[in-house]
Write a protein that holds these residues in place. Structure first.
Motif, PDB file in Angstrom:
ATOM      1  N   GLN A  42       2.667  -0.945  15.480  1.00 24.32           N
ATOM      2  CA  GLN A  42       1.438  -0.915  14.703  1.00 24.32           C
ATOM      3  C   GLN A  42       1.704  -0.613  13.221  1.00 24.32           C
ATOM      4  N   ILE A  43       2.679   0.271  12.963  1.00 23.43           N
ATOM      5  CA  ILE A  43       2.984   0.632  11.577  1.00 23.43           C
ATOM      6  C   ILE A  43       3.683  -0.511  10.843  1.00 23.43           C
ATOM      7  N   GLY A  90       5.488  -3.531   2.289  1.00 20.73           N
ATOM      8  CA  GLY A  90       4.086  -3.358   2.645  1.00 20.73           C
ATOM      9  C   GLY A  90       3.684  -1.921   2.888  1.00 20.73           C
ATOM     10  N   LEU A  91       4.649  -1.026   3.014  1.00 21.85           N
ATOM     11  CA  LEU A  91       4.363   0.395   3.180  1.00 21.85           C
ATOM     12  C   LEU A  91       4.685   1.136   1.891  1.00 21.85           C
ATOM     13  N   LYS A  92       3.841   2.086   1.526  1.00 21.26           N
ATOM     14  CA  LYS A  92       4.166   3.044   0.482  1.00 21.26           C
ATOM     15  C   LYS A  92       4.573   4.346   1.164  1.00 21.26           C
ATOM     16  N   VAL A  93       5.549   5.038   0.601  1.00 16.16           N
ATOM     17  CA  VAL A  93       6.100   6.237   1.236  1.00 16.16           C
ATOM     18  C   VAL A  93       6.181   7.356   0.213  1.00 16.16           C
ATOM     19  N   VAL A  94       5.557   8.488   0.530  1.00 14.79           N
ATOM     20  CA  VAL A  94       5.614   9.643  -0.369  1.00 14.79           C
ATOM     21  C   VAL A  94       6.131  10.859   0.395  1.00 14.79           C
ATOM     22  N   MET A  95       6.828  11.745  -0.349  1.00 17.56           N
ATOM     23  CA  MET A  95       7.387  12.975   0.219  1.00 17.56           C
ATOM     24  C   MET A  95       7.077  14.135  -0.733  1.00 17.56           C
ATOM     25  N   ASN A 114      -3.631   0.269   0.346  1.00 15.16           N
ATOM     26  CA  ASN A 114      -2.493  -0.074   1.187  1.00 15.16           C
ATOM     27  C   ASN A 114      -2.156   1.070   2.138  1.00 15.16           C
ATOM     28  N   PRO A 115      -1.433   0.772   3.227  1.00 12.61           N
ATOM     29  CA  PRO A 115      -0.994   1.858   4.109  1.00 12.61           C
ATOM     30  C   PRO A 115       0.041   2.742   3.418  1.00 12.61           C
ATOM     31  N   VAL A 116      -0.171   4.051   3.503  1.00 13.95           N
ATOM     32  CA  VAL A 116       0.719   5.013   2.862  1.00 13.95           C
ATOM     33  C   VAL A 116       1.221   5.993   3.918  1.00 13.95           C
ATOM     34  N   ILE A 117       2.529   6.172   3.976  1.00  9.86           N
ATOM     35  CA  ILE A 117       3.165   7.155   4.857  1.00  9.86           C
ATOM     36  C   ILE A 117       3.402   8.420   4.046  1.00  9.86           C
ATOM     37  N   ALA A 164       0.107  -2.743  10.261  1.00  3.78           N
ATOM     38  CA  ALA A 164      -0.383  -2.117   9.031  1.00  3.78           C
ATOM     39  C   ALA A 164       0.315  -2.665   7.787  1.00  3.78           C
ATOM     40  N   ALA A 165       1.628  -2.802   7.846  1.00  3.68           N
ATOM     41  CA  ALA A 165       2.392  -3.222   6.666  1.00  3.68           C
ATOM     42  C   ALA A 165       2.284  -4.709   6.374  1.00  3.68           C
ATOM     43  N   LYS A 166       1.883  -5.515   7.355  1.00  2.00           N
ATOM     44  CA  LYS A 166       1.985  -6.965   7.214  1.00  2.00           C
ATOM     45  C   LYS A 166       0.647  -7.680   7.020  1.00  2.00           C
ATOM     46  N   ILE A 167      -0.443  -7.096   7.512  1.00  2.00           N
ATOM     47  CA  ILE A 167      -1.702  -7.846   7.603  1.00  2.00           C
ATOM     48  C   ILE A 167      -2.183  -8.355   6.248  1.00  2.00           C
ATOM     49  N   HIS A 168      -2.113  -7.542   5.222  1.00  2.00           N
ATOM     50  CA  HIS A 168      -2.580  -7.955   3.893  1.00  2.00           C
ATOM     51  C   HIS A 168      -1.869  -9.225   3.444  1.00  2.00           C
ATOM     52  N   PHE A 169      -0.578  -9.302   3.702  1.00  2.00           N
ATOM     53  CA  PHE A 169       0.225 -10.438   3.255  1.00  2.00           C
ATOM     54  C   PHE A 169       0.021 -11.651   4.162  1.00  2.00           C
ATOM     55  N   MET A 170      -0.065 -11.406   5.463  1.00  2.00           N
ATOM     56  CA  MET A 170      -0.212 -12.518   6.409  1.00  2.00           C
ATOM     57  C   MET A 170      -1.570 -13.197   6.277  1.00  2.00           C
TER      58      MET A 170
END
Length: 336
Positions: free
Chosen positions: A102-103, A151-156, A175-178, A107-113
């Motif tokens: 799902q991730i 397609g994923l943004k990642v923050v720490m 966008n989806p953000v982790i 989530a990461a692909k739908i906008h582009f597809m």
């Protein structure tokens, strides 16, 4: 507990309180924002982060779910596509394994597809890292997995202020953000704005400027690097400490500029070194003009390439500590 720093007249709260405050403020401002995950309701979350949000907003917006990470994230993706702003809490980042389809594939692909016709404004929060005696299946640092996925943004976030500000920005993002939260940081404290102040996604933080060596660290290693920098200063070594905060998209310009100035770079992460995220930072430095200003080879200080042990002394030995950062920095100085 909220206190006030009398020296700076700033409000001091914990990292976990900052996250809870961000969620509460976002939910008050936007009815589309809701939270879902395991034990986040009356129990208050595995690490107590959701706290009293259930009592403030009710079960429709703080939704306890069955034990099914695949189902939780799938429901969030669907809700996001339908116009909602879901915040998913996964009890341990290790459990994202159960939801990777799902991730990564949804989530990461739908906008582009779909040619930009739809977006997935979903936030996925997950406690990560070692230090709590949770052993190999509950202590991993998996940021490089997510950073590798287009397609994923990642923050720490490494500070309480960044935990609040980056989460607010993540909730706003289409966008989806982790959001990876180190478990040892939950009880740490720092100054945090009362208002809903955003920290921009994709902007590196410079915590300390020095003349001799640039340390780039992520997560809990930021505070350890700052402690190491204070020790190194007593030994005559002046160190910069930078925190990317956002892994994707990575703001590499301040890192490259600082390394160009100091001529030395130490990259510190808790995750195992093999194919770890700091390898990307090292590559960015060597592919830039900074390579011509290096006075010593770039060094990476990482966790061991082994599962996190349960025994406390072995767990501590498996990831970088303050003394390891100091020793590695001094080695770099000797080599230059």
């Amino acid at each position: 507990m909220t206190t006030t720093d009398t020296a700076t007249d700033q409000r001091i709260i914990t990292y976990s309180e900052a996250i809870r405050e961000a969620i509460g403020q976002a939910m008050e401002a936007d009815d589309r924002v809701f939270m879902l995950g395991e034990d986040i309701g009356i129990y208050g979350g595995a690490f107590g982060v959701s706290g009293d949000l259930y009592h403030r907003f009710g079960g429709d917006r703080i939704r306890d779910t069955p034990i099914s990470e695949l189902g939780i994230v799938g429901a969030a993706v669907g809700a996001a596509l339908a116009g909602m702003r879901p915040i998913v809490e996964i009890q341990f980042s290790d459990f994202t394994n159960q939801a990777m389809d799902q991730i990564v594939n949804q989530a990461a692909k739908i906008h582009f597809m779909l040619g930009g016709a739809a977006s997935v404004p979903m936030v996925l929060r997950a406690p990560s890292g070692s230090g709590t005696g949770a052993a190999a299946q509950h202590s991993q640092s998996l940021e490089a997995w997510f950073a590798h996925v287009p397609g994923l943004k990642v923050v720490m976030p490494a500070t309480a202020a960044d935990a609040k500000g980056l989460l607010l920005s993540a909730i706003d993002d289409p966008n989806p953000v982790i959001v990876l939260e180190h478990k040892l940081l939950y009880r740490t404290s720092g100054p945090v704005p009362q208002d809903a102040v955003r920290v921009p996604i994709g902007k590196t933080a410079v915590h300390r400027e020095g003349a001799d060596l640039t340390i780039v660290a992520t997560g809990v290693m930021v505070s350890r690097s700052l402690e190491a920098a204070a020790t190194l200063a007593e030994q005559g070594v002046d160190v910069s400490v930078l925190d990317p905060r956002t892994l994707t998209p990575l703001d590499d310009a301040p890192i490259i500029a600082d390394v160009s100035r100091t001529g030395r770079a130490l990259l510190v992460q808790e995750a195992p070194g093999h194919a770890g995220f700091t390898a990307e930072i090292a590559a960015r430095i060597t592919e830039s003009p900074a390579i011509y200003r290096l006075l010593a080879p770039i060094k990476r200080l990482s966790g061991l390439n082994a599962p996190i042990p349960y025994a406390p002394q072995l767990e501590t030995a498996s990831v970088p500590q303050v003394a390891d950062i100091v020793d590695t920095a001094l080695t770099i100085m000797k080599e230059s």
